[in-house]
Structures are given as C-alpha cells and as structure tokens.
Design an enzyme around this catalytic site. Structure first.
Site, PDB file in Angstrom:
ATOM      1  N   ASP A  13       1.050  -1.044   0.103  1.00 57.79           N
ATOM      2  CA  ASP A  13       0.040  -0.008  -0.020  1.00 57.79           C
ATOM      3  C   ASP A  13       0.893   1.172  -0.057  1.00 57.79           C
ATOM      4  OD1 ASP A  13      -2.110   1.464   0.122  1.00 57.79           O
ATOM      5  OD2 ASP A  13      -3.117   0.019   1.241  1.00 57.79           O
ATOM      6  N   HIS A  16       1.633   3.097  -3.270  1.00 56.37           N
ATOM      7  CA  HIS A  16       0.877   3.858  -3.820  1.00 56.37           C
ATOM      8  C   HIS A  16       1.246   5.529  -3.489  1.00 56.37           C
ATOM      9  CE1 HIS A  16      -2.571   2.030  -5.285  1.00 56.37           C
ATOM     10  NE2 HIS A  16      -2.973   1.169  -4.113  1.00 56.37           N
ATOM     11  N   SER A 167     -11.189   0.993   1.417  1.00 59.15           N
ATOM     12  CA  SER A 167     -10.457   1.385   0.629  1.00 59.15           C
ATOM     13  C   SER A 167     -10.469   3.081   0.439  1.00 59.15           C
ATOM     14  CB  SER A 167     -10.749   1.008  -0.752  1.00 59.15           C
ATOM     15  OG  SER A 167     -10.930  -0.413  -0.719  1.00 59.15           O
TER      16      SER A 167
END
Length: 339
Positions: A13, A16, A167
């Site tokens: 993650d 990102h 999310s």
C-alpha cells in the site's frame, strides 16, 4: 487472551504513496526490520498488487520478480504475502510465478460485489497448498448483508479468511462494528479489516473491528499508504496490547521498523489533507487523490467537485479514466476551458 494477526502492508500500500517507485534496497531494509519485529505477514508489491504495473495505474520502479526475491531474502520469520486483483494478475503468468518465488500468503481481491471474479485464483492457490484469503475492496459501497453474501462465496471457493477493505477511508467505528460483527457471526473462517485514515479514524476503526470479532488487522509503518495512509501498524500493535490482545510482535522493534520506514521509504509522512477528507466523505478510492488533484488543475475545476461527482457515479479503482471525463464535463458546464 485473544490473538490478533497483524498483516503489514507497508511494502504494498505504501507503493501508492510514492507512485509505485519503491526500490529493491528499500524493500530489503524494511523487510529485514519487519522480520526482526516478528510481524506475521509482510505484503509486497505494486500498490494494486502483482501484475498491475502499467501506464494506466502506474509503472513500478522494479518488476514483481525483483520485489519478491528481495523481500524473500529478508523474511526468515515473517511470511511473504501478495495482493492479487484478477484482471491485473493472471494465474499462469503472475500468480504461478509468485508462488514459485516463495510467496507464502495470497490475498485475492475484488470489488465488494464481485467476489465471483476471485474463484479461479483462490482455487489455484489452494491447489498449490498455500494460504489464501479473500478481500472485498471498497466495502462501504455494499450493505452489510451483501458483504456477508459475497464473503460466503469466497469461503465456498476455499478462502481461509475474508478481509474487508475501507479503501476510501469512509467508515466510522459504528459502521465497522456492524459489518464485522455480522461477518464474524456468519462465516466459519476468520474475518479481517484494512483501514485508511482519510477521516482520521483508521486506528479507531481497526480497534472497533477487533472488538467486533476481527482476528486479522492490517497496518503499515507510519500509516504509509494511499491517500491519508493506513492505520499506523506501531500504534495498532500498542493499542491492541494495551487492551489485552496478543499480537506476538516486539513493540520496540516495530517502533524501530517504523523509524526506518520514515527515513528510508517515505518522501513525507501521510497526513490528512483537505482532499483526503473529501475522498473519505465521497467514498472514492484513496489512491485517486493525486490524479484528481493533477487533472483538476489541468481542467481548471475544483478537485472537491470532481471527487463528489466520482463518488456519485460510484467509480472504483481501475476506472482512473473517469477522472478526466468528470473534470472535462465540469469544465464544460461552467464554461471553462483547459488553461
């Protein structure tokens, strides 16, 4: 004492947050520190999972194989995990290679109403004798009853647990508690929760999940992740232990790992920006923040309006092209033109 399995998404993650440009050295340094802390599973890869590097969602600095090899060398205690989205990751090209490289845990993810897409990938991993979990992304977009139905499909396919992803960082604790409680009472496999901090509630939501029956909680060092980031893994561990849960993680060493992440991985520590809040309120995928800001500037429109319109259209990850469409339409409505 209740046991909570902590799943570390820093090296996936977190990608990102740096446009998927994580290097082999960064992976090695953090994986080694996480391993020393005794983190059970460490997830590695492109922000959208293996096979996702592309012009559409961002190209990785190094390929999947290089990332996984580097992580595997440094994970002697911790299990190596990957995130898999069918459509990005193929079974024969991407998933098979990942397992051949020594991946221990696979999480197969789909939009919260599309669990059917995960069946073949889950079946494949089970047939290979590896751990496999189902993931329901953008879970705020479905009712708790629908989440149960989709999670039960994943269980029937062979998933050994189901994790719901916030999310967009859209939940408040009561909403998390309702969903996790119903899921935990409806499934015969563990339930997990993955938070984002767009509304400043990642820790509170993670604790609410644990108290409602989740036994898998995701986190990342310093919250390193999309949008305003994830739940800070070091804080999650500390609070869970304070509340009497057992994580099996060395607190001092996870604090050390987070210091390493801050100095070696991040350009800046994730924080709650104005657009992060709008992303959470509109229910739009956290990783849309940077492209929304950039494209809104190109079309001379308010990025907040773009976010709310994307939310109204229920746009999800993989539909990044819709940002341009929305910005263009908003510009035309106000009689504006691209500068």
């Amino acid at each position: 004492m209740s046991k909570i399995l902590i799943h570390d998404v820093t090296l996936r993650d977190g990608n990102h947050a740096i446009s998927h440009k994580m290097t082999a050295h960064q992976i090695a340094v953090y994986a080694s520190a996480a391993n020393a802390a005794g983190i059970p599973t460490v997830e590695v890869g492109h922000g959208n999972g293996i096979g996702a590097s592309s012009l559409q969602v961002g190209e990785s600095a190094i390929d999947d194989e290089a990332m996984l090899r580097e992580a595997k060398k440094n994970l002697t205690r911790s299990k190596l995990a990957v995130h898999v989205i069918p459509g990005f990751a193929t079974i024969n090209k991407d998933l098979k290679k990942a397992l051949d490289l020594g991946v221990d845990v696979v999480r197969v993810a789909a939009h919260c109403t599309e669990a059917d897409l995960t069946q073949r990938h889950i079946n494949f991993v089970r047939d290979r004798g590896k751990e496999v979990y189902g993931v329901l992304m953008m879970s705020h977009m479905a009712s708790k009853e629908t989440l149960v139905e989709e999670a039960q499909k994943m269980e029937s396919y062979g998933a050994e647990g189901v994790i719901i992803f916030d999310s967009a960082g859209a939940y408040v604790p009561d909403e998390v508690s309702e969903r996790i409680s119903l899921l935990a009472g409806s499934l015969n496999i563990p339930v997990g929760f993955h938070a984002h901090n767009n509304l400043g509630l990642a820790i509170a939501n993670s604790i609410a999940a644990a108290q409602a029956g989740a036994t898998i909680i995701d986190g990342s060092a310093r919250g390193f992740g999309a949008g305003a980031g994830n739940a800070q893994i070091e804080a999650v561990v500390a609070v869970l232990e304070k509340l009497g849960y057992s994580t099996g993680i060395d607190l001092y060493k996870i604090l050390d790992a987070s210091e390493i992440a801050e100095t070696d991985l991040m350009k800046e520590i994730p924080r709650i920006r104005s657009l992060s809040i709008i992303s959470g309120l509109s229910g739009v995928f956290s990783a849309f923040s940077k492209p929304v800001e950039r494209i809104s500037k190109e079309y001379n429109v308010d990025p907040r309006d773009v976010f709310f319109e994307l939310g109204r259209r229920q746009v999800v990850a993989g539909q990044e092209d819709m940002i341009i469409e929305v910005a263009s339409e908003l510009s035309a409505k106000r009689g504006g033109q691209k500068p």
